[in-house]
Design a protein around this motif. Structure first.
Motif, PDB file in Angstrom:
ATOM      1  N   GLU A 227     -41.641   9.898 -34.449  1.00 60.03           N
ATOM      2  CA  GLU A 227     -42.327  10.133 -35.709  1.00 60.03           C
ATOM      3  C   GLU A 227     -41.812  11.434 -36.313  1.00 60.03           C
ATOM      4  O   GLU A 227     -41.111  12.215 -35.676  1.00 60.03           O
ATOM      5  N   ARG A 228     -42.194  11.665 -37.567  1.00 56.76           N
ATOM      6  CA  ARG A 228     -41.759  12.868 -38.271  1.00 56.76           C
ATOM      7  C   ARG A 228     -42.391  14.121 -37.665  1.00 56.76           C
ATOM      8  O   ARG A 228     -43.512  14.094 -37.192  1.00 56.76           O
ATOM      9  N   LYS A 229     -41.627  15.210 -37.699  1.00 55.09           N
ATOM     10  CA  LYS A 229     -42.159  16.499 -37.298  1.00 55.09           C
ATOM     11  C   LYS A 229     -41.394  17.594 -38.028  1.00 55.09           C
ATOM     12  O   LYS A 229     -40.242  17.412 -38.421  1.00 55.09           O
ATOM     13  N   SER A 230     -42.046  18.721 -38.211  1.00 58.77           N
ATOM     14  CA  SER A 230     -41.396  19.855 -38.849  1.00 58.77           C
ATOM     15  C   SER A 230     -40.407  20.506 -37.890  1.00 58.77           C
ATOM     16  O   SER A 230     -40.579  20.469 -36.684  1.00 58.77           O
ATOM     17  N   GLY A 231     -39.382  21.102 -38.485  1.00 63.22           N
ATOM     18  CA  GLY A 231     -38.406  21.818 -37.683  1.00 63.22           C
ATOM     19  C   GLY A 231     -36.998  21.630 -38.204  1.00 63.22           C
ATOM     20  O   GLY A 231     -36.754  20.880 -39.161  1.00 63.22           O
ATOM     21  N   PHE A 232     -36.065  22.337 -37.595  1.00 62.64           N
ATOM     22  CA  PHE A 232     -34.662  22.218 -37.970  1.00 62.64           C
ATOM     23  C   PHE A 232     -34.121  20.856 -37.549  1.00 62.64           C
ATOM     24  O   PHE A 232     -34.331  20.417 -36.410  1.00 62.64           O
ATOM     25  N   LEU A 233     -33.451  20.189 -38.471  1.00 69.91           N
ATOM     26  CA  LEU A 233     -32.703  18.995 -38.131  1.00 69.91           C
ATOM     27  C   LEU A 233     -31.321  19.408 -37.655  1.00 69.91           C
ATOM     28  O   LEU A 233     -30.859  20.525 -37.938  1.00 69.91           O
ATOM     29  N   LEU A 234     -30.676  18.524 -36.951  1.00 72.49           N
ATOM     30  CA  LEU A 234     -29.359  18.870 -36.434  1.00 72.49           C
ATOM     31  C   LEU A 234     -28.393  19.110 -37.589  1.00 72.49           C
ATOM     32  O   LEU A 234     -28.400  18.379 -38.580  1.00 72.49           O
ATOM     33  N   PRO A 235     -27.542  20.109 -37.507  1.00 71.81           N
ATOM     34  CA  PRO A 235     -26.654  20.441 -38.624  1.00 71.81           C
ATOM     35  C   PRO A 235     -25.559  19.393 -38.802  1.00 71.81           C
ATOM     36  O   PRO A 235     -25.212  18.656 -37.881  1.00 71.81           O
ATOM     37  N   THR A 236     -25.027  19.319 -40.016  1.00 70.01           N
ATOM     38  CA  THR A 236     -23.866  18.494 -40.312  1.00 70.01           C
ATOM     39  C   THR A 236     -22.698  19.412 -40.639  1.00 70.01           C
ATOM     40  O   THR A 236     -22.882  20.496 -41.197  1.00 70.01           O
ATOM     41  N   TYR A 237     -21.507  18.951 -40.291  1.00 74.18           N
ATOM     42  CA  TYR A 237     -20.344  19.797 -40.517  1.00 74.18           C
ATOM     43  C   TYR A 237     -19.114  18.914 -40.684  1.00 74.18           C
ATOM     44  O   TYR A 237     -19.056  17.778 -40.224  1.00 74.18           O
ATOM     45  N   GLY A 238     -18.133  19.440 -41.375  1.00 73.78           N
ATOM     46  CA  GLY A 238     -16.876  18.745 -41.614  1.00 73.78           C
ATOM     47  C   GLY A 238     -16.001  19.607 -42.503  1.00 73.78           C
ATOM     48  O   GLY A 238     -16.256  20.803 -42.696  1.00 73.78           O
ATOM     49  N   SER A 239     -14.973  19.007 -43.066  1.00 73.88           N
ATOM     50  CA  SER A 239     -14.055  19.739 -43.925  1.00 73.88           C
ATOM     51  C   SER A 239     -13.489  18.798 -44.965  1.00 73.88           C
ATOM     52  O   SER A 239     -13.233  17.623 -44.686  1.00 73.88           O
ATOM     53  N   SER A 240     -13.333  19.287 -46.198  1.00 74.83           N
ATOM     54  CA  SER A 240     -12.724  18.496 -47.265  1.00 74.83           C
ATOM     55  C   SER A 240     -11.860  19.407 -48.123  1.00 74.83           C
ATOM     56  O   SER A 240     -12.030  20.636 -48.131  1.00 74.83           O
ATOM     57  N   SER A 241     -10.951  18.791 -48.866  1.00 75.27           N
ATOM     58  CA  SER A 241     -10.046  19.568 -49.710  1.00 75.27           C
ATOM     59  C   SER A 241     -10.769  20.198 -50.887  1.00 75.27           C
ATOM     60  O   SER A 241     -10.282  21.167 -51.469  1.00 75.27           O
ATOM     61  N   LYS A 242     -11.930  19.675 -51.259  1.00 72.44           N
ATOM     62  CA  LYS A 242     -12.682  20.222 -52.386  1.00 72.44           C
ATOM     63  C   LYS A 242     -13.605  21.361 -51.980  1.00 72.44           C
ATOM     64  O   LYS A 242     -13.860  22.272 -52.765  1.00 72.44           O
ATOM     65  N   THR A 243     -14.133  21.309 -50.752  1.00 69.89           N
ATOM     66  CA  THR A 243     -15.125  22.307 -50.343  1.00 69.89           C
ATOM     67  C   THR A 243     -14.631  23.217 -49.232  1.00 69.89           C
ATOM     68  O   THR A 243     -15.231  24.258 -48.984  1.00 69.89           O
ATOM     69  N   GLY A 244     -13.557  22.842 -48.546  1.00 73.06           N
ATOM     70  CA  GLY A 244     -13.160  23.592 -47.364  1.00 73.06           C
ATOM     71  C   GLY A 244     -14.091  23.260 -46.213  1.00 73.06           C
ATOM     72  O   GLY A 244     -14.642  22.151 -46.131  1.00 73.06           O
ATOM     73  N   LEU A 245     -14.279  24.195 -45.299  1.00 73.87           N
ATOM     74  CA  LEU A 245     -15.231  24.004 -44.209  1.00 73.87           C
ATOM     75  C   LEU A 245     -16.619  23.791 -44.810  1.00 73.87           C
ATOM     76  O   LEU A 245     -17.084  24.575 -45.630  1.00 73.87           O
ATOM     77  N   ASP A 246     -17.291  22.717 -44.378  1.00 73.33           N
ATOM     78  CA  ASP A 246     -18.556  22.318 -44.993  1.00 73.33           C
ATOM     79  C   ASP A 246     -19.605  22.173 -43.897  1.00 73.33           C
ATOM     80  O   ASP A 246     -19.506  21.298 -43.035  1.00 73.33           O
ATOM     81  N   ILE A 247     -20.604  23.073 -43.909  1.00 74.47           N
ATOM     82  CA  ILE A 247     -21.658  23.062 -42.898  1.00 74.47           C
ATOM     83  C   ILE A 247     -23.008  23.054 -43.610  1.00 74.47           C
ATOM     84  O   ILE A 247     -23.255  23.870 -44.502  1.00 74.47           O
ATOM     85  N   SER A 248     -23.882  22.118 -43.212  1.00 77.37           N
ATOM     86  CA  SER A 248     -25.222  22.031 -43.777  1.00 77.37           C
ATOM     87  C   SER A 248     -26.252  22.124 -42.660  1.00 77.37           C
ATOM     88  O   SER A 248     -26.113  21.454 -41.625  1.00 77.37           O
ATOM     89  N   VAL A 249     -27.279  22.943 -42.866  1.00 76.53           N
ATOM     90  CA  VAL A 249     -28.358  23.102 -41.895  1.00 76.53           C
ATOM     91  C   VAL A 249     -29.672  22.759 -42.599  1.00 76.53           C
ATOM     92  O   VAL A 249     -30.155  23.530 -43.428  1.00 76.53           O
ATOM     93  N   PRO A 250     -30.254  21.589 -42.327  1.00 74.97           N
ATOM     94  CA  PRO A 250     -31.515  21.216 -42.974  1.00 74.97           C
ATOM     95  C   PRO A 250     -32.729  21.608 -42.146  1.00 74.97           C
ATOM     96  O   PRO A 250     -32.688  21.598 -40.913  1.00 74.97           O
ATOM     97  N   TYR A 251     -33.805  21.957 -42.846  1.00 72.52           N
ATOM     98  CA  TYR A 251     -35.095  22.215 -42.195  1.00 72.52           C
ATOM     99  C   TYR A 251     -36.107  21.265 -42.825  1.00 72.52           C
ATOM    100  O   TYR A 251     -36.254  21.193 -44.042  1.00 72.52           O
ATOM    101  N   TYR A 252     -36.800  20.529 -41.972  1.00 68.11           N
ATOM    102  CA  TYR A 252     -37.733  19.503 -42.441  1.00 68.11           C
ATOM    103  C   TYR A 252     -39.173  19.998 -42.322  1.00 68.11           C
ATOM    104  O   TYR A 252     -39.563  20.547 -41.282  1.00 68.11           O
TER     105      TYR A 252
END
Length: 797
Positions: A227-252
């Motif tokens: 079920e849903r719970k508050s807290g940090f979700l696992l980060p996403t990461y990758g790389s693209s020619s438009k953004t360079g290194l791309d890391i996202s850290v979501p908090y729910y």
């Protein structure tokens, strides 16, 4: 074996009082079923308007206890000693052990040897345990946990149980992987479990994968149930020619059952730090969301970048409703530069800005809306923006099978306005009033049908444009005028269905033969001086061949017609299951007069016959299927459009799909129509071994037309390429690496690579490519199957 039942008079009274007492959803209170409310049509994935039904138990001290053992001694009203296969059962839990000392007055239980405690599908075992059955407080040494219906497991040196929902484990090893030897686990000095809050908190925790530490934190949280719970979700990461290194850290933020929020911090190596978020809400009569992003001083672009979207739908009762969908971005290149890893949003061209108020009943529906567009221009391929509707009033009434008649009336009143484009207003602006009442009399019998239909389309314009003939833009003096058009429309649709038993591929089948004739009569009305706001020429297809107008969108042009469409379809259906094994269709339109109504720049048709439409599909085997669709011009002796596709799926998680699309250039004799298409697509998912899988797709565009000399944008090129590897782990994990290259503009591409480690029961580290693969590869199946949902009786004993 001796069984005793201890049941007080108070418990019996409590049972009578509790019978039928359940928490009900707010929509059901007051005697009104929830299904009768307008809100039953509202949905928001993951949200609900109430916590759901919950049974109210007896007061803790009044819950009856059932006891069983090989030997029972003592006073049932006070102290009882159970020896040999001992157990104490209550409606809210079960305690087992070699011997149990139970106090009926206090609810204290002292278990010696092979202690087992069960509650809500959570099982705790240990050599001994001390527990109060009323408060569910106590302690256990060397416990092993199977937590809830999620399949999570834990081992600890000691457990302190504080209440029914809270406990603390010390020196813990926890895993949400149900395998005997988990591929991942968390080690921590202490773990606090709160079942009501669906939260586990690990202090000084380390995440291990294959016995290798990959993540450490002084404070880790994880869900106990699915079920849903508050807290940090696992980060996403990758790389693209438009953004360079791309890391996202979501908090729910799990704010309530009916609303939540997500805050996303995203770092892009080429651009900087972006903040984004989304707030979602769901009520009995409303649903909506608010989302957006903000990037201060983009390092590559040199200015602030942002995006926002607001959606809402509201029911007022009595059939009244309102909704809006408002979108905005800082600049035309936002989606091309900021496209999210794994999802190609770079092709976004139009952003709607809509607000609407409406009402509907059994026979009538109406609304008033303002619908505006934000057009995201590509400098290398500019387009003329569509007209805004400021406002549009819509009214529709329909009554079907009214003494055998189908009666319908559609009416709109629209104020059109085109936004500024390259510093000038282009084309007309004005009002259009349109009404189209129709009446039909369907006659349907076994094996045949015939439907005569008649209608009268009335349209009136009050227009302001920059020339008396709005197709010529040389004059700068504004012109204002009114015009109207009334066109009667008559059609006759008839068809039959024949069947016979036969065989196909050696299997018993039923073959159908379905001829269809569609006659359309529309007299000519001069329309050259009428503006074109939202009308374009429709592609000729099986569906369009039986429509009342060759133009689609609005009714700015109604083509004159005296024509007959003839079609023939035959199908082969499995005699036992009804599954369609094969189908073949052919259609052609016969014209009895020349085309006199055209769009600007369109060459009128003079042929007496249309192109041939041919379509075929076949499930050649249970694993191989093909589709063919083609449009053949008998006058030029060439193919105007074609599609050939095949898909082979010999086994689960294995598929190969190939397609070839062709469309001549220009299309339908319109000079400003989009260029044609000449493209081949190959997509596949293929296992290299029991664990390694390959995925990929390539779209390759050839020259769209040999005679076209429009520049490099028509040169052969790869418009999209996807290549990836998936590894299916032995238990509870899957690894993926995916490469993606796609066009973001006429002369620009984006290249991205991203990784993902999926840990069953915990989540995924990295960027999730499953939406991309599911959309891009027909028949794609994830190699990691989601764990089946458990119940509160998962380990019932």
């Amino acid at each position: 074996m001796i069984r005793w039942l201890i049941l007080s008079a108070l418990s019996v009274a409590g049972a009578a009082q509790a019978q039928g007492s359940q928490d009900v959803a707010p929509a059901q209170k007051g005697g009104k079923p929830a299904s009768s409310t307008a809100a039953s049509a509202l949905e928001m994935p993951g949200l609900r308007t109430s916590p759901g039904l919950r049974v109210r138990h007896f007061p803790d001290e009044q819950i009856p206890a059932y006891m069983e053992a090989d030997d029972i001694s003592g006073d049932p009203s006070s102290e009882i000693l159970l020896k040999g296969n001992a157990q104490v059962r209550r409606v809210d839990g079960v305690v087992k052990g070699d011997s149990i000392h139970y106090s009926n007055e206090t609810g204290d239980v002292d278990v010696k040897g092979n202690a087992r405690i069960m509650r809500d599908a959570t099982l705790v075992t240990g050599p001994s345990a001390r527990l109060n059955m009323n408060t569910y407080s106590g302690e256990i040494d060397k416990p092993n946990f199977w937590i809830g219906a999620s399949g999570g497991t834990a081992r600890a040196d000691h457990a302190d149980i504080f209440s029914r929902s809270q406990m603390r484990l010390t020196q813990v090893t926890y895993s949400g992987c149900p395998c005997e030897k988990p591929s991942w686990y968390i080690k921590a000095n202490s773990v606090d479990l709160d079942f009501d809050e669906n939260e586990g908190v690990a202090r000084s925790g380390v995440l291990y994968f294959k016995d290798v530490p990959i993540l450490a934190s002084p404070y880790l949280t994880f869900p106990i149930r699915k079920e849903r719970k508050s807290g940090f979700l696992l980060p996403t990461y990758g790389s693209s020619s438009k953004t360079g290194l791309d890391i996202s850290v979501p908090y729910y933020f799990n704010l309530a059952p009916n609303y939540d929020a997500t805050l996303i911090t995203r770092y892009m190596g080429k651009r900087g730090l972006q903040l984004g978020g989304e707030f979602r809400y769901l009520g009995e009569t409303h649903v909506g969301s608010v989302s957006g992003t903000y990037l201060p001083s983009d390092r590559d672009a040199g200015f602030d970048r942002y995006m926002y979207r607001l959606t809402h739908r509201q029911y007022f009762g009595g059939g009244f409703y309102a909704d809006w969908d408002i979108n905005g971005v800082s600049d035309d290149n936002y989606y091309r530069d900021m496209t999210t890893l794994g999802l190609n949003t770079a092709s976004t061209t139009y952003l709607p800005r809509q607000g609407r108020v409406g009402w509907s009943s059994n026979y009538w529906q109406t609304y008033v809306q303002v619908y505006k567009y934000r057009t995201l221009q590509d400098p290398d391929a500019p387009i003329v923006p569509p007209y805004d509707k400021e406002p549009e009033i819509f009214l529709q009434g329909a009554r079907y099978d009214w003494n055998g008649f189908d009666v319908r009336m559609d009416s709109t009143a629209v104020r059109f306005r085109r936004p500024l484009f390259q510093g000038n207003r282009v084309g007309p602006e004005g009002d259009r009033l349109q009404a189209y009442p129709t009446i039909a009399f369907p006659i349907v019998r076994a094996g045949w049908y015939i439907t005569p239909k008649a209608g009268l389309n009335y349209t009136q314009y009050s227009t302001s444009w920059y020339n008396t003939d709005w197709n010529q833009l040389g004059s700068t003096a504004p012109y204002r005028g009114t015009d109207s058009r009334t066109v009667p429309i008559f059609s006759l649709d008839a068809g039959m269905t024949f069947e016979r038993p036969t065989t196909l591929f050696g299997k018993e089948s039923t073959q159908t033969l379905e001829p269809r004739l569609y006659y359309l009569r529309v007299p000519y009305r001069k329309q050259d001086t009428l503006p074109v706001y939202d009308t374009s020429l429709a592609d000729f297809s099986f569906e369009q061949a039986f429509q009342e107008n060759i133009y689609t969108g609005g009714w700015d042009r109604i083509a004159n017609a005296n024509q007959l469409t003839a079609a023939l379809t035959t199908r082969w259906l499995d005699a036992n299951t009804g599954f369609q094994r094969a189908a073949l269709s052919v259609a052609q339109r016969l014209y009895f007069e020349d085309q006199r109504v055209t769009l600007p720049g369109e060459t009128p048709r003079e042929n007496v016959r249309s192109d041939f439409l041919v379509g075929a599909s076949a499930a050649l085997t249970d694993t191989l299927s093909t589709d063919i669709a083609a449009q053949y011009n008998p006058y030029d002796n060439n193919w105007s459009r074609g599609l050939v596709s095949a898909r082979w799926s010999p086994q689960r998680q294995t598929t190969v799909a190939v397609a070839y699309r062709y469309q001549r250039d220009p299309v339908n004799n319109i000079a400003y129509a989009p260029r044609g298409q000449n493209q081949v697509t190959l997509a596949l998912q293929w296992p290299f071994s029991n664990r390694w899988y390959g995925v990929g797709r390539i779209d390759y565009a050839f020259h769209s037309d040999p005679g076209y000399t429009g520049g490099d944008s028509n040169a052969p090129r790869v418009t999209q390429a996807i290549a990836g590897l998936e590894y299916k782990g032995d238990c509870c994990w899957t690894g993926r690496v995916v490469f993606q290259r796609y066009a973001v503009a006429a002369n620009d591409t984006n290249t991205a690579v991203f990784f993902q480690l999926e840990l069953t029961g915990l989540g995924a580290l990295g960027t999730d490519p499953l939406k991309l693969l599911d959309k891009s590869i027909p028949g794609y199946q994830p190699v990691s199957q989601p764990a089946s949902a458990g119940t509160t009786f998962e380990r019932y004993e």
